[in-house]
Design an enzyme around this catalytic site. Sequence first.
Site, PDB file in Angstrom:
ATOM      1  N   ARG A  32       0.845  -1.213   0.000  1.00 46.12           N
ATOM      2  CA  ARG A  32       0.000   0.000   0.000  1.00 46.12           C
ATOM      3  C   ARG A  32       0.875   1.255   0.000  1.00 46.12           C
ATOM      4  O   ARG A  32       0.602   2.218  -0.713  1.00 46.12           O
ATOM      5  CB  ARG A  32      -0.907   0.018   1.230  1.00 46.12           C
ATOM      6  CG  ARG A  32      -1.754  -1.231   1.421  1.00 46.12           C
ATOM      7  CD  ARG A  32      -3.029  -1.243   0.581  1.00 46.12           C
ATOM      8  NE  ARG A  32      -3.833  -2.409   0.909  1.00 46.12           N
ATOM      9  CZ  ARG A  32      -3.831  -3.556   0.215  1.00 46.12           C
ATOM     10  NH1 ARG A  32      -3.104  -3.668  -0.871  1.00 46.12           N
ATOM     11  NH2 ARG A  32      -4.590  -4.576   0.603  1.00 46.12           N
ATOM     12  N   GLU A 177     -14.044 -15.199   8.802  1.00 44.36           N
ATOM     13  CA  GLU A 177     -13.929 -14.637   7.447  1.00 44.36           C
ATOM     14  C   GLU A 177     -13.531 -15.694   6.430  1.00 44.36           C
ATOM     15  O   GLU A 177     -12.347 -15.975   6.241  1.00 44.36           O
ATOM     16  CB  GLU A 177     -12.904 -13.486   7.426  1.00 44.36           C
ATOM     17  CG  GLU A 177     -12.754 -12.882   6.023  1.00 44.36           C
ATOM     18  CD  GLU A 177     -11.741 -11.735   5.938  1.00 44.36           C
ATOM     19  OE1 GLU A 177     -11.080 -11.425   6.941  1.00 44.36           O
ATOM     20  OE2 GLU A 177     -11.619 -11.164   4.850  1.00 44.36           O
ATOM     21  N   LYS A 222     -17.746 -12.426   8.380  1.00 44.08           N
ATOM     22  CA  LYS A 222     -17.184 -11.467   7.411  1.00 44.08           C
ATOM     23  C   LYS A 222     -17.057 -12.149   6.057  1.00 44.08           C
ATOM     24  O   LYS A 222     -16.038 -12.788   5.763  1.00 44.08           O
ATOM     25  CB  LYS A 222     -15.824 -10.965   7.900  1.00 44.08           C
ATOM     26  CG  LYS A 222     -15.113 -10.030   6.919  1.00 44.08           C
ATOM     27  CD  LYS A 222     -14.011  -9.241   7.590  1.00 44.08           C
ATOM     28  CE  LYS A 222     -13.234  -8.437   6.574  1.00 44.08           C
ATOM     29  NZ  LYS A 222     -12.352  -7.436   7.203  1.00 44.08           N
ATOM     30  N   SER A 263     -14.256  -5.779   1.424  1.00 40.95           N
ATOM     31  CA  SER A 263     -14.477  -5.099   0.142  1.00 40.95           C
ATOM     32  C   SER A 263     -13.835  -5.856  -1.018  1.00 40.95           C
ATOM     33  O   SER A 263     -14.313  -5.738  -2.155  1.00 40.95           O
ATOM     34  CB  SER A 263     -14.013  -3.641   0.184  1.00 40.95           C
ATOM     35  OG  SER A 263     -12.651  -3.500   0.493  1.00 40.95           O
ATOM     36  N   GLY A 265     -11.518  -5.750  -3.191  1.00 38.71           N
ATOM     37  CA  GLY A 265     -11.039  -5.232  -4.466  1.00 38.71           C
ATOM     38  C   GLY A 265     -12.105  -4.479  -5.243  1.00 38.71           C
ATOM     39  O   GLY A 265     -11.851  -4.003  -6.354  1.00 38.71           O
ATOM     40  N   ARG A 294      -9.396  -1.878   2.094  1.00 39.32           N
ATOM     41  CA  ARG A 294      -9.079  -0.992   0.982  1.00 39.32           C
ATOM     42  C   ARG A 294     -10.163   0.056   0.732  1.00 39.32           C
ATOM     43  O   ARG A 294      -9.868   1.231   0.533  1.00 39.32           O
ATOM     44  CB  ARG A 294      -8.846  -1.824  -0.293  1.00 39.32           C
ATOM     45  CG  ARG A 294      -7.510  -2.519  -0.313  1.00 39.32           C
ATOM     46  CD  ARG A 294      -7.453  -3.643  -1.321  1.00 39.32           C
ATOM     47  NE  ARG A 294      -8.156  -4.841  -0.869  1.00 39.32           N
ATOM     48  CZ  ARG A 294      -8.257  -5.960  -1.582  1.00 39.32           C
ATOM     49  NH1 ARG A 294      -7.734  -6.024  -2.785  1.00 39.32           N
ATOM     50  NH2 ARG A 294      -8.889  -7.007  -1.090  1.00 39.32           N
TER      51      ARG A 294
END
Length: 340
Positions: A32, A177, A222, A263, A265, A294
């Site tokens: 990032r 998740e 998640k 999210s 991507g 992100r």
Amino acid sequence: MSERLEDIAAAMVTPGQGILAADESSGTIKKRFDTIGLESTADTRRDYREMMFRAEDAMKNHISGVILYDETLRQKAADGTPLVDLIKAAGAVPGIKVDGGAKPLAGFAGETVTEGLDGLRERLAEYHGLGARFAKWRGVISISKDLPSWGAVKQNAQALARYAALCQEAGIVPIVEPEVLMDGQPGDHSIDRCYDVTEWVLKTVFAELYDARVSLEGMVLKPNMVIDGKNARKASREEVAEKTVRCLKATVPAAVPGIAFLSGGQSDEEATAHLSLMNAGFDMPWALTFSYGRALQAAGLKAWGGKPENVAAAQQAFAHRAKMNGLAAKGDWNKEREAA
Ligand code: 13P
């Protein structure tokens, strides 16, 4: 705050609020920072996260919890205040990523299993002492013509269930998740294929959670949204919302208090719009909100650029995304508010 798992889970999905996933591992945060040409050091990572945690309006009004990486949970702000205390002062619950990442699964070419169960009981006890009240473990499922395999789906679900049981034993709410990748390889699968795989994965995960005696009232799911692969984008926002809700209703027991999406991507606005359409258009037994990495951070990261003089502008950009997603968690987002 109450220490009951049910109450912590309810706080994590407070209406109109959601979770900030700021748990990038050192490898991921470097990627990032590369996009803004900033070297990743313990101090730059601290400065970046401190910028977000001190965005008072965003944190107080729209962020119910923050997922941290081990380093951040132990870090202090520039003035010596533990970062965990900044999060608590804003009324958000501190959380911790406890998985050791997705590693190649022996015997299953192209598939992974998430590591980190060994020693987890001891690590959870330490994290509880450091202030974490929820945790995150991400299992990763890739779609290709022949994948996923049943073996990979089952082994990832078993790991998630063992992790979740250990969390609850430690007084920590597990975020479960199981991510079906939208941006895997080749990434050209249809939304209907994503539906089928997500349904299969969630059915398997909840069967394993039951066998592991995990209390559904004390967890948060998640999941990915049901969406076409990143190289096959066709479905409308309405179709994504409708198929995602249908898939979740077919698989997630009503005893689960909340679902907080990754999210994965999607663009910032897509992730917000999809969540808002779901909340506006459907009656559901669980709270439906965000746990974005992100899609919550990209705008603030860009505005910051690693420069102290940009902190206020970066906080404003982050606050805007937090606010838009807070509106989406109530089904109240629209393009006019996005532009305001
Ligand atoms: P993204 O929202 O960027 O997918 O990250 C969320 C997350 O925590 C993935 O594990």
